[in-house]
Scaffold this motif. Sequence first.
Motif, PDB file in Angstrom:
ATOM      1  N   ALA A 183       0.981  -1.130  -0.031  1.00 32.00           N
ATOM      2  CA  ALA A 183      -0.030  -0.132   0.141  1.00 32.00           C
ATOM      3  C   ALA A 183       0.954   1.354   0.004  1.00 32.00           C
ATOM      4  CB  ALA A 183      -1.069  -0.035   1.180  1.00 32.00           C
ATOM      5  N   TRP A 184       1.979   1.163   0.785  1.00 31.33           N
ATOM      6  CA  TRP A 184       2.765   2.378   0.730  1.00 31.33           C
ATOM      7  C   TRP A 184       3.348   2.587  -0.461  1.00 31.33           C
ATOM      8  CZ3 TRP A 184       8.425   2.066   3.726  1.00 31.33           C
ATOM      9  CH2 TRP A 184       8.909   3.125   3.810  1.00 31.33           C
ATOM     10  N   VAL A 185       3.906   1.631  -1.148  1.00 36.72           N
ATOM     11  CA  VAL A 185       4.671   1.955  -2.438  1.00 36.72           C
ATOM     12  C   VAL A 185       3.499   2.363  -3.579  1.00 36.72           C
ATOM     13  CG1 VAL A 185       4.423  -0.286  -3.764  1.00 36.72           C
ATOM     14  CG2 VAL A 185       6.470   1.151  -3.973  1.00 36.72           C
ATOM     15  N   CYS A 186       2.461   1.999  -3.534  1.00 38.23           N
ATOM     16  CA  CYS A 186       1.291   2.412  -4.503  1.00 38.23           C
ATOM     17  C   CYS A 186       1.133   4.137  -4.046  1.00 38.23           C
ATOM     18  CB  CYS A 186       0.015   1.938  -4.053  1.00 38.23           C
ATOM     19  SG  CYS A 186       0.041   0.301  -4.903  1.00 38.23           S
ATOM     20  N   ARG A 187       0.974   4.540  -2.771  1.00 35.05           N
ATOM     21  CA  ARG A 187       0.767   5.995  -2.354  1.00 35.05           C
ATOM     22  C   ARG A 187       2.087   6.745  -2.791  1.00 35.05           C
ATOM     23  NH1 ARG A 187      -1.972   9.709   0.092  1.00 35.05           N
ATOM     24  NH2 ARG A 187      -3.636   8.034   0.580  1.00 35.05           N
ATOM     25  N   TYR A 188       3.422   6.059  -2.388  1.00 30.65           N
ATOM     26  CA  TYR A 188       4.809   6.689  -2.838  1.00 30.65           C
ATOM     27  C   TYR A 188       4.558   7.182  -4.305  1.00 30.65           C
ATOM     28  CZ  TYR A 188       9.558   7.517  -3.631  1.00 30.65           C
ATOM     29  OH  TYR A 188      10.900   8.027  -4.079  1.00 30.65           O
ATOM     30  N   TYR A 189       4.363   6.259  -5.261  1.00 33.34           N
ATOM     31  CA  TYR A 189       4.501   6.485  -6.592  1.00 33.34           C
ATOM     32  C   TYR A 189       3.214   7.232  -7.155  1.00 33.34           C
ATOM     33  CZ  TYR A 189       8.650   4.073  -7.480  1.00 33.34           C
ATOM     34  OH  TYR A 189      10.070   3.550  -7.602  1.00 33.34           O
ATOM     35  N   ALA A 190       2.107   7.264  -6.440  1.00 35.19           N
ATOM     36  CA  ALA A 190       0.917   8.103  -6.751  1.00 35.19           C
ATOM     37  C   ALA A 190       1.293   9.513  -6.510  1.00 35.19           C
ATOM     38  CB  ALA A 190      -0.443   7.656  -6.065  1.00 35.19           C
ATOM     39  N   GLU A 191       2.027   9.730  -5.257  1.00 36.84           N
ATOM     40  CA  GLU A 191       2.430  11.136  -4.953  1.00 36.84           C
ATOM     41  C   GLU A 191       3.558  11.853  -5.562  1.00 36.84           C
ATOM     42  OE1 GLU A 191       2.789  10.800  -0.566  1.00 36.84           O
ATOM     43  OE2 GLU A 191       0.493  10.851  -0.334  1.00 36.84           O
ATOM     44  N   ASN A 192       4.452  10.900  -6.221  1.00 35.48           N
ATOM     45  CA  ASN A 192       5.673  11.398  -6.622  1.00 35.48           C
ATOM     46  C   ASN A 192       6.049  11.138  -7.988  1.00 35.48           C
ATOM     47  OD1 ASN A 192       7.332  12.411  -4.057  1.00 35.48           O
ATOM     48  ND2 ASN A 192       6.451  10.361  -3.323  1.00 35.48           N
ATOM     49  N   GLY A 193       5.079  10.268  -8.773  1.00 36.77           N
ATOM     50  CA  GLY A 193       5.498   9.662  -9.959  1.00 36.77           C
ATOM     51  C   GLY A 193       5.543  10.989 -10.948  1.00 36.77           C
ATOM     52  N   ALA A 194       4.433  11.914 -10.892  1.00 35.04           N
ATOM     53  CA  ALA A 194       4.350  12.936 -11.895  1.00 35.04           C
ATOM     54  C   ALA A 194       5.852  13.641 -11.960  1.00 35.04           C
ATOM     55  CB  ALA A 194       3.246  13.749 -11.754  1.00 35.04           C
ATOM     56  N   HIS A 195       6.148  13.983 -10.618  1.00 38.97           N
ATOM     57  CA  HIS A 195       7.360  14.614 -10.476  1.00 38.97           C
ATOM     58  C   HIS A 195       8.805  14.084 -11.030  1.00 38.97           C
ATOM     59  CE1 HIS A 195      10.722  17.066  -8.678  1.00 38.97           C
ATOM     60  NE2 HIS A 195      11.100  15.796  -8.157  1.00 38.97           N
ATOM     61  N   PHE A 196       8.776  12.682 -10.703  1.00 41.83           N
ATOM     62  CA  PHE A 196       9.872  12.275 -11.205  1.00 41.83           C
ATOM     63  C   PHE A 196      10.001  11.891 -12.867  1.00 41.83           C
ATOM     64  CE2 PHE A 196       9.749   9.160  -7.074  1.00 41.83           C
ATOM     65  CZ  PHE A 196      10.364  10.184  -6.486  1.00 41.83           C
ATOM     66  N   LEU A 197       8.773  12.102 -13.484  1.00 43.81           N
ATOM     67  CA  LEU A 197       8.772  11.721 -14.988  1.00 43.81           C
ATOM     68  C   LEU A 197       8.484  13.052 -15.511  1.00 43.81           C
ATOM     69  CD1 LEU A 197       7.114   8.123 -15.158  1.00 43.81           C
ATOM     70  CD2 LEU A 197       9.368   8.559 -15.144  1.00 43.81           C
TER      71      LEU A 197
END
Length: 464
Positions: free
Chosen positions: A97-111
């Motif tokens: 669950a944590w990794v889903c939230r982590y990429y939900a919150e940071n994915g747009a910034h990372f890419l």
Amino acid sequence: MLNFKGEKLNTMRSVNPFTNQVIQSYRAHSDDEAKRIIKTVDLAFKSWRKISFEERKMHLLNLEKELLDQQEMLADLIVTEMGKVKKEALGELKKCAWVCRYYAENGAHFLANEPIESDASESFVSFQPLGTILAVMPWNFPFWQVFRFLAPALMAGNTAVLKHASNVQGCSLAIERLVKDAGLPANVFRSLLIGGKSVKAVIESSKVKAVTLTGSTPAGKAVASAAGSVLKKSVLELGGSDPYLILDDADIEEAAKLCVSSRLLNAGQSCIGAKRFIVMESVYDAFREAFVRHMEEASFGDPTDEKTTIGPMARIDLRNELHGQVSASVAKGAKIVCGGFIPELAGAFYPPTVLDGIEPGMPAYEEELFGPVASLFKVKTDEEAIKIANDTVFGLGAGVFTSNVERGKLLAEKGLEAGCVFVNDFVKSDPRLPFGGIKESGFGRELSVFGIREFVNIKTVVVK
């Protein structure tokens, strides 16, 4: 066209490693069924890649919610299929669950596009999804290994197919249902119920753009070879024989507790579990006494019982293979300090075991012991400790215990050959930190910004 040559597997069985009883049999996908599934996932990519980051974020947050809402039922499935104790299974699901939230919150910034100065009027780097990614995953963390790949892959706009280990098909199909329950578009993720011989054909499919594998070194070499033959990207997280250095100024009791926790996590079936303990001569006896005491305090038994420290290993054959490595090491001169026997129990149990007197040429020196077995080494200097630690084909994780943090940092950064080194703690994966190994522990990285950028086209755009 796919050509699943030589695959005779029609059913897959899940066997409860605690009772050694069959839980359920699953009919394997036929060649035509596997091809159709891959085709539908490839079609789903065409629309999924166009969805905005904000929409993908909401989908991943929905997936996080489903994981938490269904965690009790899913944890019971993990316990039943591969023997993990219940509290560890719940912890695994919370991490998913944590990794889903982590990429939900940071994915747009990372890419996000990255401007770069050049002679052109404008130039930047864009990160675009590749397409359908094949994931070949193991049984030891049947949800976490999948989600640490799946969350960044989906956030990047890729779709995925999963070839899970044959003994955890219930977990594989449960993940597929979770994605559906979370409301993601149909077919962005599907499970392939196929055997290992069919993996090469899937990699060679024109509709599959890359592959990631977590598993053994031989499996990694086979997948890397297949991917290389068709010039497709691969990321491999393979075995480990993780060394932990116990220096002469370490807090011995604390080091022993943490080292035992790492060695016994998941019944010792962790690639990043501490396996080799390299101890300074001046504190060897004290560490050995504390370490063995904590190993012997661990209770093995029913994985649903809250008092159980470690459950059974995942399969009887894996337990027997581990005991064979211990026996072969003893035959060559290693000493059993505790454990080292097969209990008279129905399940795939192996007791916490400690070996010392380890020398080159023994399985305990040369190979990964994938179970609750620890190897002790006595050394006199930092240089000798580093030499033994690095004298392995593996390079996944490592640890250093010392009260001198600067000394520990220097050995971690400059001395130990590993993808992850922890000082005064045991190695663990964290969505915020890159994870992976070197040498025969694989290549590429998962998690953090590095992980989400593994399966994208890093595209240069120049405007004159």
